[in-house]
Write a protein that holds these residues in place. Structure first.
Motif, mmCIF file in Angstrom:
data_model
loop_
_atom_site.group_PDB
_atom_site.id
_atom_site.type_symbol
_atom_site.label_atom_id
_atom_site.label_comp_id
_atom_site.label_asym_id
_atom_site.label_seq_id
_atom_site.Cartn_x
_atom_site.Cartn_y
_atom_site.Cartn_z
ATOM 1 N N GLY A 74 0.777 -1.225 0.000
ATOM 2 C CA GLY A 74 0.000 0.000 0.000
ATOM 3 C C GLY A 74 0.815 1.284 0.000
ATOM 4 N N ILE A 75 2.138 1.185 -0.130
ATOM 5 C CA ILE A 75 2.991 2.373 -0.033
ATOM 6 C C ILE A 75 2.724 3.341 -1.184
ATOM 7 C CG2 ILE A 75 4.960 1.431 -1.311
ATOM 8 C CD1 ILE A 75 6.760 2.778 0.876
ATOM 9 N N CYS A 76 2.807 4.608 -0.896
ATOM 10 C CA CYS A 76 2.675 5.648 -1.903
ATOM 11 C C CYS A 76 3.905 5.597 -2.811
ATOM 12 C CB CYS A 76 2.573 7.006 -1.221
ATOM 13 S SG CYS A 76 2.596 8.403 -2.345
ATOM 14 N N SER A 77 3.686 5.550 -4.103
ATOM 15 C CA SER A 77 4.804 5.453 -5.045
ATOM 16 C C SER A 77 5.675 6.701 -5.045
ATOM 17 C CB SER A 77 4.290 5.141 -6.447
ATOM 18 O OG SER A 77 3.736 3.846 -6.473
ATOM 19 N N ARG A 78 5.159 7.819 -4.563
ATOM 20 C CA ARG A 78 6.001 9.017 -4.414
ATOM 21 C C ARG A 78 7.102 8.764 -3.386
ATOM 22 N NH1 ARG A 78 2.845 14.513 -3.801
ATOM 23 N NH2 ARG A 78 4.945 15.283 -4.315
ATOM 24 N N VAL A 79 6.804 7.978 -2.373
ATOM 25 C CA VAL A 79 7.823 7.612 -1.385
ATOM 26 C C VAL A 79 8.905 6.767 -2.063
ATOM 27 C CG1 VAL A 79 8.251 6.302 0.734
ATOM 28 C CG2 VAL A 79 6.222 7.770 0.557
ATOM 29 N N LEU A 80 8.489 5.834 -2.909
ATOM 30 C CA LEU A 80 9.450 5.002 -3.633
ATOM 31 C C LEU A 80 10.299 5.850 -4.578
ATOM 32 C CD1 LEU A 80 7.197 1.922 -4.527
ATOM 33 C CD2 LEU A 80 8.623 2.276 -2.486
ATOM 34 N N LEU A 81 9.670 6.805 -5.266
ATOM 35 C CA LEU A 81 10.417 7.678 -6.169
ATOM 36 C C LEU A 81 11.449 8.504 -5.408
ATOM 37 C CD1 LEU A 81 10.874 8.754 -9.030
ATOM 38 C CD2 LEU A 81 9.036 10.420 -8.598
ATOM 39 N N ALA A 82 11.098 8.983 -4.222
ATOM 40 C CA ALA A 82 12.053 9.744 -3.404
ATOM 41 C C ALA A 82 13.230 8.858 -2.997
ATOM 42 C CB ALA A 82 11.364 10.319 -2.170
ATOM 43 N N LYS A 83 12.951 7.601 -2.664
ATOM 44 C CA LYS A 83 14.029 6.672 -2.307
ATOM 45 C C LYS A 83 14.949 6.434 -3.502
ATOM 46 C CE LYS A 83 11.444 4.109 1.254
ATOM 47 N NZ LYS A 83 12.320 4.222 2.411
ATOM 48 N N VAL A 84 14.364 6.327 -4.697
ATOM 49 C CA VAL A 84 15.167 6.126 -5.904
ATOM 50 C C VAL A 84 15.966 7.381 -6.237
ATOM 51 C CG1 VAL A 84 15.014 5.744 -8.406
ATOM 52 C CG2 VAL A 84 13.785 4.256 -6.830
ATOM 53 N N ARG A 85 15.364 8.548 -6.078
ATOM 54 C CA ARG A 85 16.097 9.802 -6.283
ATOM 55 C C ARG A 85 17.334 9.840 -5.392
ATOM 56 N NH1 ARG A 85 12.901 13.761 -3.665
ATOM 57 N NH2 ARG A 85 14.085 12.988 -1.904
ATOM 58 N N ASP A 86 17.172 9.461 -4.127
ATOM 59 C CA ASP A 86 18.308 9.451 -3.200
ATOM 60 C C ASP A 86 19.322 8.364 -3.555
ATOM 61 O OD1 ASP A 86 16.998 11.529 -1.921
ATOM 62 O OD2 ASP A 86 16.284 10.287 -0.252
ATOM 63 N N LEU A 87 18.819 7.218 -4.013
ATOM 64 C CA LEU A 87 19.693 6.109 -4.405
ATOM 65 C C LEU A 87 20.561 6.490 -5.600
ATOM 66 C CD1 LEU A 87 20.387 3.036 -4.038
ATOM 67 C CD2 LEU A 87 18.592 2.603 -5.711
ATOM 68 N N ILE A 88 19.957 7.104 -6.615
ATOM 69 C CA ILE A 88 20.761 7.462 -7.781
ATOM 70 C C ILE A 88 21.729 8.608 -7.446
ATOM 71 C CG2 ILE A 88 19.050 6.537 -9.379
ATOM 72 C CD1 ILE A 88 18.370 9.404 -10.197
ATOM 73 N N ALA A 89 21.323 9.498 -6.551
ATOM 74 C CA ALA A 89 22.231 10.566 -6.117
ATOM 75 C C ALA A 89 23.441 9.967 -5.405
ATOM 76 C CB ALA A 89 21.510 11.558 -5.212
ATOM 77 N N ALA A 90 23.206 8.983 -4.543
ATOM 78 C CA ALA A 90 24.310 8.324 -3.833
ATOM 79 C C ALA A 90 25.240 7.600 -4.801
ATOM 80 C CB ALA A 90 23.757 7.348 -2.793
ATOM 81 N N ALA A 91 24.697 7.169 -5.941
ATOM 82 C CA ALA A 91 25.509 6.487 -6.959
ATOM 83 C C ALA A 91 26.190 7.480 -7.902
ATOM 84 C CB ALA A 91 24.635 5.518 -7.756
ATOM 85 N N GLY A 92 25.956 8.781 -7.686
ATOM 86 C CA GLY A 92 26.644 9.802 -8.471
ATOM 87 C C GLY A 92 25.912 10.272 -9.716
#
Length: 163
Positions: A74-92
């Motif tokens: 039931g998680i909001c996909s905006r939360v998932l997108l924010a996690k991915v934004r942070d993940l790709i930022a951490a990967a440079g």
């Protein structure tokens, strides 16, 4: 651009069912049916997440947020997108622009496109002018055309940041 540009592509499809909200691009749309999914079923954001992860060679949405994991029910996909934004930022990497297409018989998404673009831009931290969202119908053909499903495609351009 200061770094190498990379492109990723994403696709998603969800069955439409009664009793669920229709969420596209993080925006609730008026509809008597919504996506059947483990999360909120936002096919547009799911396709975008796969496009961003693909551009950075970081796997796919299911690998990072496994369906069936109670943490994501039931998680909001905006939360998932924010996690991915942070993940790709951490990967440079940082997103530069995205181009998305949604196939949905009804409701028409055209009136909602400005709000969807603003929501995605806000979540990715990039200008709204860097977000494209287009709506198509199934012309009465197949599951989309029969009003049984929604499909979404996304292409994302990311920039590899200097290290």
């Amino acid at each position: 651009m200061s770094g190498v540009a990379r492109i990723g592509h994403g696709w998603d499809v969800h069955r439409l069912v009664a009793g669920r909200p229709l969420v596209l691009g993080g925006v609730d749309l008026p509809s008597d049916r919504g996506e059947d999914g483990f999360s909120d079923g936002d096919a547009l954001l799911h396709a975008l997440i796969d496009a961003l992860l693909g551009a950075c060679a970081l796997g796919d949405i299911g690998g990072h947020f496994p369906p069936g994991s109670e943490e994501f029910r039931g998680i909001c996909s905006r939360v998932l997108l924010a996690k991915v934004r942070d993940l790709i930022a951490a990967a440079g990497f940082r997103p530069l622009n995205v181009d998305c297409t949604v196939a949905l018989e009804r409701p028409r998404i055209f009136p909602h496109v400005p709000r969807i673009r603003r929501t995605i831009a806000e979540d990715l931290g990039i200008p709204v002018e860097s977000i494209s969202v287009k709506g198509k119908t199934g012309e009465g053909l197949g599951p989309v055309g029969e009003g049984l499903a929604v499909e979404a495609w996304a292409v994302a351009l990311v920039e590899e940041l200097p290290r």
